[in-house]
Design an enzyme around this catalytic site. Structure first.
Site, short mmCIF file in Angstrom:
data_model
loop_
_atom_site.label_atom_id
_atom_site.label_comp_id
_atom_site.label_asym_id
_atom_site.label_seq_id
_atom_site.Cartn_x
_atom_site.Cartn_y
_atom_site.Cartn_z
N ASP A 12 0.79 -1.24 0.00
CA ASP A 12 0.00 0.00 0.00
C ASP A 12 0.83 1.29 0.00
O ASP A 12 0.46 2.27 0.67
CB ASP A 12 -0.95 0.01 1.20
CG ASP A 12 -1.98 -1.10 1.13
OD1 ASP A 12 -1.90 -1.93 0.23
OD2 ASP A 12 -2.86 -1.12 2.01
N LYS A 70 -6.84 -4.75 -3.46
CA LYS A 70 -7.57 -5.39 -2.37
C LYS A 70 -8.64 -4.46 -1.80
O LYS A 70 -8.35 -3.29 -1.51
CB LYS A 70 -6.61 -5.83 -1.26
CG LYS A 70 -5.75 -4.69 -0.68
CD LYS A 70 -4.68 -5.26 0.24
CE LYS A 70 -3.85 -4.16 0.88
NZ LYS A 70 -4.57 -3.37 1.90
N CYS A 105 -2.71 -2.58 7.62
CA CYS A 105 -2.62 -3.45 6.45
C CYS A 105 -1.43 -4.40 6.51
O CYS A 105 -1.52 -5.54 6.03
CB CYS A 105 -2.59 -2.60 5.19
SG CYS A 105 -4.15 -1.74 4.89
#
Length: 229
Positions: free
Chosen positions: A28, A129, A162
């Site tokens: 991310d 995702k 995450c």
């Protein structure tokens, strides 16, 4: 160089891996999380701790790529019609609100994309995702199994969210996991440190923790080297 490499980790632990069976997860590293005009900065978060790891993640990615590890980039993001946002998240988050880089965390918007300094190279895998874990409603596990991957090296943001969600999902699926302490970050340093301590709790329940230097040295020499304490 030896085909089996060793990273000295916290305490006296060692993470042993073969590059061809190992994937680097770059989690991310997106503009919405790290750009001054992105979602998190607009929401008032201090993104400086996140931005501080950009050079380390870039170096680790470059060196791992050169050494033959599989490179996998993840992005948290949602469909433009919001069909993959579950009600709890829709109620609590600001997903889809307009910002300087487009609608927050919406696939296809500028903020959803990767930082230019960490853009995937051709042929590298990208996992989009709709949640925190990179295994949630994605084909990541199938990709890893098909590629013969047994070990994962985790980098990215944020450590307690995450990164940790992906780590826990990976451990439940039987992957050996190494988290790089100085290539992961949270908005608050104390939260980052607490997340790292959780990995080491109960006799290293969630795998291994090491520094970037330890990991990079292992790529260069294949010998056990000093890691984080």
């Amino acid at each position: 160089m030896p085909s089996t490499l060793t990273v000295r980790c916290q305490g006296q632990r060692q993470f042993i891996f073969k590059p061809e069976k190992t994937a680097l997860l770059v989690i991310d590293m997106q503009r919405d999380f790290l750009d001054p005009e992105g979602f998190c900065a607009i929401a008032g978060e201090d993104i400086a701790p996140l931005r501080a790891i950009i050079p380390s993640v870039a170096e680790v990615t470059s060196r791992a790529r050169h050494r033959g590890l599989k490179i996998i980039h993840t992005r948290e993001g949602y469909s433009p019609d919001g069909s993959d946002i579950h009600p709890m998240k829709a109620e609590r988050a600001s997903i889809g609100n307009e910002g300087p880089l487009g609608r927050f965390l919406i696939r296809g918007e500028a903020g959803h994309d990767f930082l230019p300094a960490l853009y995937p190279e051709p042929g590298e895998s990208v996992i989009d995702k709709p949640g925190f874990s990179a295994f949630y409603r994605t084909g990541l596990e199938e990709l890893l199994r098909e590629s013969g991957i047994t070990r994962l090296v985790l980098t990215g943001v944020t450590t307690q969210c995450c990164v940790h969600s992906t780590l826990r999902s990976a451990v439940d699926r039987g992957f050996w996991c190494l988290t790089l302490a100085d290539a992961t970050a949270a908005f608050e340093p104390e939260v980052h440190e607490a997340a790292l301590r959780l990995i080491a709790a109960e006799e290293d329940l969630f795998g291994w923790v090491a520094t970037c230097d330890s990991f990079l040295d292992s790529l260069s020499t294949g010998a056990p080297l000093s890691g984080s304490s």
